[in-house]
Motif scaffolding. Structure first.
Motif, PDB file in Angstrom:
ATOM      1  N   GLU A 135       0.839  -1.200   0.000  1.00  0.00           N
ATOM      2  CA  GLU A 135       0.000   0.000   0.000  1.00  0.00           C
ATOM      3  C   GLU A 135       0.876   1.254   0.000  1.00  0.00           C
ATOM      4  O   GLU A 135       2.013   1.236   0.465  1.00  0.00           O
ATOM      5  N   PRO A 136       0.362   2.373  -0.491  1.00  0.00           N
ATOM      6  CA  PRO A 136       1.170   3.600  -0.524  1.00  0.00           C
ATOM      7  C   PRO A 136       1.626   4.055   0.853  1.00  0.00           C
ATOM      8  O   PRO A 136       2.707   4.622   0.984  1.00  0.00           O
ATOM      9  N   ALA A 137       0.798   3.814   1.880  1.00  0.00           N
ATOM     10  CA  ALA A 137       1.152   4.190   3.256  1.00  0.00           C
ATOM     11  C   ALA A 137       0.880   2.989   4.154  1.00  0.00           C
ATOM     12  O   ALA A 137      -0.171   2.921   4.811  1.00  0.00           O
ATOM     13  N   PRO A 138       1.802   2.018   4.204  1.00  0.00           N
ATOM     14  CA  PRO A 138       1.538   0.773   4.935  1.00  0.00           C
ATOM     15  C   PRO A 138       1.221   0.969   6.411  1.00  0.00           C
ATOM     16  O   PRO A 138       0.332   0.304   6.947  1.00  0.00           O
ATOM     17  N   ARG A 139       1.931   1.872   7.090  1.00  0.00           N
ATOM     18  CA  ARG A 139       1.686   2.061   8.526  1.00  0.00           C
ATOM     19  C   ARG A 139       0.302   2.642   8.769  1.00  0.00           C
ATOM     20  O   ARG A 139      -0.395   2.255   9.713  1.00  0.00           O
ATOM     21  N   GLN A 140      -0.107   3.568   7.921  1.00  0.00           N
ATOM     22  CA  GLN A 140      -1.445   4.127   8.059  1.00  0.00           C
ATOM     23  C   GLN A 140      -2.495   3.049   7.802  1.00  0.00           C
ATOM     24  O   GLN A 140      -3.490   2.948   8.540  1.00  0.00           O
ATOM     25  N   ALA A 141      -2.279   2.243   6.758  1.00  0.00           N
ATOM     26  CA  ALA A 141      -3.222   1.177   6.448  1.00  0.00           C
ATOM     27  C   ALA A 141      -3.307   0.169   7.595  1.00  0.00           C
ATOM     28  O   ALA A 141      -4.393  -0.325   7.927  1.00  0.00           O
ATOM     29  N   LEU A 142      -2.155  -0.142   8.212  1.00  0.00           N
ATOM     30  CA  LEU A 142      -2.165  -1.076   9.336  1.00  0.00           C
ATOM     31  C   LEU A 142      -2.948  -0.490  10.510  1.00  0.00           C
ATOM     32  O   LEU A 142      -3.707  -1.212  11.175  1.00  0.00           O
ATOM     33  N   GLY A 143      -2.789   0.792  10.759  1.00  0.00           N
ATOM     34  CA  GLY A 143      -3.556   1.421  11.822  1.00  0.00           C
ATOM     35  C   GLY A 143      -5.051   1.347  11.560  1.00  0.00           C
ATOM     36  O   GLY A 143      -5.843   1.078  12.470  1.00  0.00           O
ATOM     37  N   GLU A 144      -5.443   1.561  10.304  1.00  0.00           N
ATOM     38  CA  GLU A 144      -6.856   1.478   9.945  1.00  0.00           C
ATOM     39  C   GLU A 144      -7.372   0.051  10.107  1.00  0.00           C
ATOM     40  O   GLU A 144      -8.486  -0.169  10.605  1.00  0.00           O
ATOM     41  N   LEU A 145      -6.551  -0.920   9.703  1.00  0.00           N
ATOM     42  CA  LEU A 145      -6.985  -2.314   9.810  1.00  0.00           C
ATOM     43  C   LEU A 145      -7.106  -2.729  11.267  1.00  0.00           C
ATOM     44  O   LEU A 145      -8.064  -3.423  11.645  1.00  0.00           O
ATOM     45  N   ARG A 146      -6.160  -2.312  12.090  1.00  0.00           N
ATOM     46  CA  ARG A 146      -6.239  -2.642  13.515  1.00  0.00           C
ATOM     47  C   ARG A 146      -7.455  -1.987  14.154  1.00  0.00           C
ATOM     48  O   ARG A 146      -8.089  -2.565  15.047  1.00  0.00           O
ATOM     49  N   ALA A 147      -7.786  -0.762  13.713  1.00  0.00           N
ATOM     50  CA  ALA A 147      -8.971  -0.096  14.245  1.00  0.00           C
ATOM     51  C   ALA A 147     -10.238  -0.861  13.876  1.00  0.00           C
ATOM     52  O   ALA A 147     -11.203  -0.896  14.651  1.00  0.00           O
ATOM     53  N   LEU A 148     -10.238  -1.480  12.705  1.00  0.00           N
ATOM     54  CA  LEU A 148     -11.398  -2.258  12.269  1.00  0.00           C
ATOM     55  C   LEU A 148     -11.489  -3.588  12.995  1.00  0.00           C
ATOM     56  O   LEU A 148     -12.562  -3.985  13.461  1.00  0.00           O
ATOM     57  N   LEU A 149     -10.368  -4.299  13.088  1.00  0.00           N
ATOM     58  CA  LEU A 149     -10.388  -5.681  13.562  1.00  0.00           C
ATOM     59  C   LEU A 149     -10.076  -5.829  15.045  1.00  0.00           C
ATOM     60  O   LEU A 149     -10.422  -6.859  15.642  1.00  0.00           O
ATOM     61  N   GLY A 150      -9.395  -4.862  15.633  1.00  0.00           N
ATOM     62  CA  GLY A 150      -8.968  -5.013  17.010  1.00  0.00           C
ATOM     63  C   GLY A 150      -7.708  -5.860  17.106  1.00  0.00           C
ATOM     64  O   GLY A 150      -7.023  -6.117  16.113  1.00  0.00           O
TER      65      GLY A 150
END
Length: 232
Positions: A135-150
């Motif tokens: 992804e263009p911003a992997p750390r941001q995407a990981l933060g979003e995914l963690r916010a979704l999944l816990g």
């Protein structure tokens, strides 16, 4: 009116699709059922069995819809075409005919399965990070995914282990060669789990394996275009 059924991949439940919610056109109805064992869906007694999976998923996979299977979800959806009435079409998102045809070799997947057997949660977290590396911003995407999944996997260990078995074993090449419905392939240009794009694939630029997070508006546009195509 178009009905799209969005099916998640390994280690992620239906919450992965939430970022698309504000981008759909008014004449599109998306549904996001969970696979058995994910979210609130009851697990199967034998999670790797495709016949039982077809029975469990039949109410959520109507024939008048366009099915969209992401990653393992695409392999499973294509496998269910032999067991359920075919839909209007199937979109394989971030999905090769065989998972180990790409950068992840059978040996590497075997190592991953052994690591999962030793420490399921740590291995799940590692996979989430790896699949976002394109992804263009992997750390941001990981933060979003963690916010979704816990912080807890959305499925039990037996269901997740069965999914890894399916990633190792499923081969949908024959289905792609003689499809019972229109099948289209869509992927991110920088997907770390796939080889270079093929001519028959639609490509989302500036996206990796999880365009739901990095390019939700562009992904919706492509899916709506494909829905119009198969409904024409």
């Amino acid at each position: 009116m178009s009905h799209l059924v969005l099916l998640s991949g390994w280690g992620c439940d239906a919450r992965i699709w939430r970022s698309l919610a504000h981008h759909w056109s008014a004449d599109v109805t998306p549904s996001t059922p969970d696979w058995p064992g994910y979210g609130q869906a009851p697990a199967l007694a034998s999670p790797a069995g495709l016949d039982a999976l077809a029975t469990a998923m039949a109410p959520s996979l109507p024939g008048e819809a366009l099915w969209v299977g992401w990653s393992l979800g695409g392999l499973l959806a294509a496998s269910l075409l032999e067991r359920l009435p075919p839909p209007r079409g199937l979109v394989l998102l971030g999905c090769a005919p065989r998972f180990t045809d790409g950068p992840v070799s059978p040996a590497a997947l075997g190592d991953f399965r052994r690591a999962f057997a030793r420490d399921p949660r740590a291995t799940w977290r590692h996979f989430l990070r790896h699949q976002l590396s394109g992804e263009p911003a992997p750390r941001q995407a990981l933060g979003e995914l963690r916010a979704l999944l816990g912080s807890v996997p959305p499925a039990d260990d037996a269901t997740l282990a069965a999914g890894l078995e399916q990633l190792a074993d499923l081969d949908i090449g024959a289905t792609l060669g003689a499809p019972p419905c229109p099948i289209r392939r869509l992927r991110g240009a920088r997907d770390p789990l796939l080889l270079a794009p093929r001519p028959e694939e639609r490509v989302l630029e500036e996206a990796g394996h999880c365009p739901q997070l990095s390019q939700p508006a562009a992904l919706v546009r492509q899916l709506e275009s494909l829905a119009m195509e198969v409904n024409a």
